[in-house]
Each structure stands twice: as structure tokens, then as C-alpha cells.
Write a protein that holds these residues in place. Structure first.
Motif, PDB file in Angstrom:
ATOM      1  N   PHE A   1       0.808  -1.208   0.000  1.00 39.64           N
ATOM      2  CA  PHE A   1       0.000   0.000   0.000  1.00 39.64           C
ATOM      3  C   PHE A   1       0.845   1.264   0.000  1.00 39.64           C
ATOM      4  CE2 PHE A   1      -4.223  -1.761   0.928  1.00 39.64           C
ATOM      5  CZ  PHE A   1      -3.893  -3.037   1.325  1.00 39.64           C
ATOM      6  N   GLY A   2       0.340   2.302  -0.682  1.00 40.34           N
ATOM      7  CA  GLY A   2       0.891   3.633  -0.521  1.00 40.34           C
ATOM      8  C   GLY A   2       0.397   4.253   0.777  1.00 40.34           C
ATOM      9  N   LYS A   3       0.939   5.427   1.093  1.00 36.57           N
ATOM     10  CA  LYS A   3       0.583   6.081   2.358  1.00 36.57           C
ATOM     11  C   LYS A   3      -0.750   6.813   2.286  1.00 36.57           C
ATOM     12  CE  LYS A   3       5.378   6.706   3.765  1.00 36.57           C
ATOM     13  NZ  LYS A   3       6.445   7.669   4.147  1.00 36.57           N
TER      14      LYS A   3
ATOM     15  N   TYR B   1      -7.309 -11.469   5.872  1.00 36.03           N
ATOM     16  CA  TYR B   1      -6.076 -10.721   6.098  1.00 36.03           C
ATOM     17  C   TYR B   1      -6.210  -9.879   7.374  1.00 36.03           C
ATOM     18  CZ  TYR B   1      -5.686 -11.562   1.038  1.00 36.03           C
ATOM     19  OH  TYR B   1      -5.650 -12.141  -0.204  1.00 36.03           O
TER      20      TYR B   1
ATOM     21  N   TYR C   1      -4.350  -6.395   8.832  1.00 37.94           N
ATOM     22  CA  TYR C   1      -3.462  -5.274   8.562  1.00 37.94           C
ATOM     23  C   TYR C   1      -3.409  -4.380   9.795  1.00 37.94           C
ATOM     24  CZ  TYR C   1      -4.233  -6.253   3.565  1.00 37.94           C
ATOM     25  OH  TYR C   1      -4.308  -6.839   2.319  1.00 37.94           O
TER      26      TYR C   1
ATOM     27  N   GLN D   1      -2.620  -0.127  10.571  1.00 36.30           N
ATOM     28  CA  GLN D   1      -2.472   1.165   9.931  1.00 36.30           C
ATOM     29  C   GLN D   1      -1.958   2.158  10.960  1.00 36.30           C
ATOM     30  OE1 GLN D   1      -6.050   3.336   8.593  1.00 36.30           O
ATOM     31  NE2 GLN D   1      -4.978   3.835   6.703  1.00 36.30           N
TER      32      GLN D   1
ATOM     33  N   MET E   1       2.019   6.012   7.555  1.00 33.70           N
ATOM     34  CA  MET E   1       2.454   4.770   6.892  1.00 33.70           C
ATOM     35  C   MET E   1       1.267   4.151   6.174  1.00 33.70           C
ATOM     36  SD  MET E   1       4.953   3.103   9.738  1.00 33.70           S
ATOM     37  CE  MET E   1       5.830   2.198   8.490  1.00 33.70           C
ATOM     38  N   GLY E   2       1.576   3.386   5.160  1.00 40.05           N
ATOM     39  CA  GLY E   2       0.504   2.655   4.497  1.00 40.05           C
ATOM     40  C   GLY E   2       0.073   1.461   5.321  1.00 40.05           C
ATOM     41  N   LEU E   3      -1.031   0.878   4.944  1.00 34.04           N
ATOM     42  CA  LEU E   3      -1.460  -0.366   5.574  1.00 34.04           C
ATOM     43  C   LEU E   3      -0.364  -1.414   5.421  1.00 34.04           C
ATOM     44  CD1 LEU E   3      -5.019  -0.267   4.102  1.00 34.04           C
ATOM     45  CD2 LEU E   3      -4.590  -0.579   6.535  1.00 34.04           C
TER      46      LEU E   3
ATOM     47  N   LEU F   1       0.634  -5.560   6.101  1.00 38.73           N
ATOM     48  CA  LEU F   1       0.062  -6.879   6.322  1.00 38.73           C
ATOM     49  C   LEU F   1       0.753  -7.565   7.494  1.00 38.73           C
ATOM     50  CD1 LEU F   1      -1.874  -9.094   5.251  1.00 38.73           C
ATOM     51  CD2 LEU F   1       0.029  -9.896   3.829  1.00 38.73           C
TER      52      LEU F   1
ATOM     53  N   TYR G   1      -1.930 -13.438   7.014  1.00 40.00           N
ATOM     54  CA  TYR G   1      -3.062 -13.716   6.150  1.00 40.00           C
ATOM     55  C   TYR G   1      -3.345 -15.216   6.148  1.00 40.00           C
ATOM     56  CZ  TYR G   1       0.312 -15.170   2.570  1.00 40.00           C
ATOM     57  OH  TYR G   1       1.316 -15.804   1.896  1.00 40.00           O
TER      58      TYR G   1
ATOM     59  N   LYS H   1       2.752 -15.631   7.418  1.00 36.97           N
ATOM     60  CA  LYS H   1       3.205 -14.327   7.895  1.00 36.97           C
ATOM     61  C   LYS H   1       3.178 -13.304   6.773  1.00 36.97           C
ATOM     62  CE  LYS H   1       6.286 -16.297  11.369  1.00 36.97           C
ATOM     63  NZ  LYS H   1       7.693 -16.440  11.824  1.00 36.97           N
TER      64      LYS H   1
ATOM     65  N   PHE I   1      -7.128  -3.599  10.857  1.00 32.47           N
ATOM     66  CA  PHE I   1      -8.187  -3.905   9.913  1.00 32.47           C
ATOM     67  C   PHE I   1      -8.100  -5.367   9.500  1.00 32.47           C
ATOM     68  CE2 PHE I   1     -10.120   0.123   8.996  1.00 32.47           C
ATOM     69  CZ  PHE I   1      -9.134   1.061   9.271  1.00 32.47           C
TER      70      PHE I   1
END
Lengths: 112, 113
Positions: A102-104, B33, B35, B37, B41-43, B45, B48, B57, B90
Motif C-alpha cells: 500500500f501507498g501512504k 487478512y 493489517y 495502519q 504509513m501505508g497499511l 500486512l 493472512y 506471515k 483492519f
């Protein structure tokens, strides 16, 4: 360097404006996703692209595989479009596991 | 249909406490999955499960364990919570092979003091 870069980080627009959010990636991909995260936190998938262009209502997503770049356009923007827009890619090396990177995110605020 | 549900919505823990985040789906999806957040930063993982009975992992699995209890449920356990695990978590699901779309739960906001 992040594998998925979005620009701009923040975007403020007036209602009715045409909006473009960009996503660049540095790895080979099988697919690219655009998602929307509402102010309340919920995340919904908008598009999945592997080539070309897709349109849904006022939203248009394009991808250029050679340039490793995708854009999300919003026509006739509305305050209800205010959200975080997230780009995510599935790398070619992901096999059948469908893992996304994912992007930010880009925070879009549309003022009335 | 409820889609993807997560419990609790919000939790405060002290360092060293344990807890389990629950995720359930009624869409008959195979893959699930977890995640996290974090601001700026992006989500990312955590773990899963490609199908019932399998787990793998992700990018940031340290400090977490998971259980795919059945096709509907996928839980995330923090055995000894640390402040670095303060985040929004999430759960997401994906339908059978051939579909890329992931469906997200509403999130669990966790604060570790």
C-alpha cells in the motif's frame, strides 16, 4: 524508498474542480488497486486495474504499465468525496497469495 | 448481511497484557487478512490466511499470532502487548481465486499504555 509512492500527500479543492491523484510504483505488478478510506475509518475498494482505464460514475482510474504510474481522477468534485485515497499494488512475485503493498494515501478535502 | 465485522471497536491495554481481536465474515470468502495502519504509513500486512486451515506471515508478524478458526473467523492475538502495537487494525477478506477485491472490516483502534 517506498515501493508505492502517492502524490500529493494532501490536496484541497473547491467543489466542482477536477482532481487528479497520482501513484507511482517501483516493482513489477500484476494489478493495481485504488481504495477510499472515509473519515470514519472504513475502507472500500474503488478499482482494480491491470491495464488501460476504468470509469465508475465521476471516478476514472488509468494505468500506464510501462511508466509504472497510475492516476485517479475525480470529475465535478463534491464535499462527500473528501476522504483518503489509497493506491495498492500486487507484485508479480506475489504468486497466488494476492498480497498487496500500500501507498501512504492522499488526503483529499473538497470545500463547498 | 453484515459483511466483515470486527470486535472490539476500541481497546485500551497496559503493556504486557494480552488480547484477541476478532474478525468474522458472512460472505463465504476464502482468504482473510490482518493489517495494521499507523500514522504516516501505508497499511501493512500482519498475517493472512489463503484458505481455512492455512495461515502465513505478512510484512510485520512479530508480536502477533493468528488463528483461522473456520471459514468465517480469523482472529489476531497479542500475547504481550507493547506500546509499539498501538495502531488501528483492519481485517479484510477476498473471494475465491480470480477476484482481487478485498473487503475491509470497520477496524479496531488499539491503544497500549
Amino acid at each position: 524508498k517506498n515501493e508505492v509512492e502517492q502524490s500529493p500527500q494532501n490536496l484541497t479543492a473547491q467543489e466542482g474542480e477536477f482532481i487528479t491523484i497520482n501513484c507511482s510504483y517501483s516493482v513489477g505488478i500484476s494489478a493495481l488497486h485504488w481504495l477510499q478510506q472515509h473519515p470514519g475509518g472504513g475502507i472500500v475498494s474503488l478499482f482494480m486495474l491491470s491495464s488501460g482505464k476504468k470509469k465508475h460514475g465521476r471516478l476514472i482510474a488509468t494505468i500506464n504499465i510501462q511508466e509504472k504510474h497510475s492516476s485517479l481522477h475525480i470529475t465535478a468534485s463534491h464535499p462527500r468525496d473528501s476522504a483518503v485515497y489509497i493506491c495498492a499494488v500486487r507484485q508479480n512475485s506475489g504468486g497466488s497469495n494476492y498480497k498487496l503493498t500500500f501507498g501512504k494515501g492522499t488526503l483529499l478535502t473538497v470545500n463547498p | 448481511n453484515a459483511g466483515v465485522t470486527q470486535t472490539p471497536k476500541f481497546q485500551v491495554l497496559k503493556t504486557g497484557q494480552s488480547m484477541t481481536l476478532q474478525c468474522a465474515q458472512d460472505m463465504n470468502h476464502n482468504s482473510m487478512y490482518w493489517y495494521r495502519q499507523d500514522p504516516g504509513m501505508g497499511l501493512r500486512l500482519i498475517y493472512y490466511s489463503a484458505s481455512e486451515g492455512t495461515t502465513d506471515k505478512g510484512e510485520v508478524p512479530n508480536g502477533y499470532n493468528v488463528s483461522r478458526l473456520n471459514k468465517r473467523e480469523f482472529s489476531l492475538r497479542l500475547e504481550s502487548a507493547a506500546p509499539s502495537q498501538t495502531s488501528v487494525y483492519f481485517c479484510a477478506t477476498r473471494a475465491v481465486s480470480g477476484s482481487e477485491t478485498q473487503y475491509f472490516g470497520p477496524g479496531t483502534r488499539l491503544l497500549v499504555l
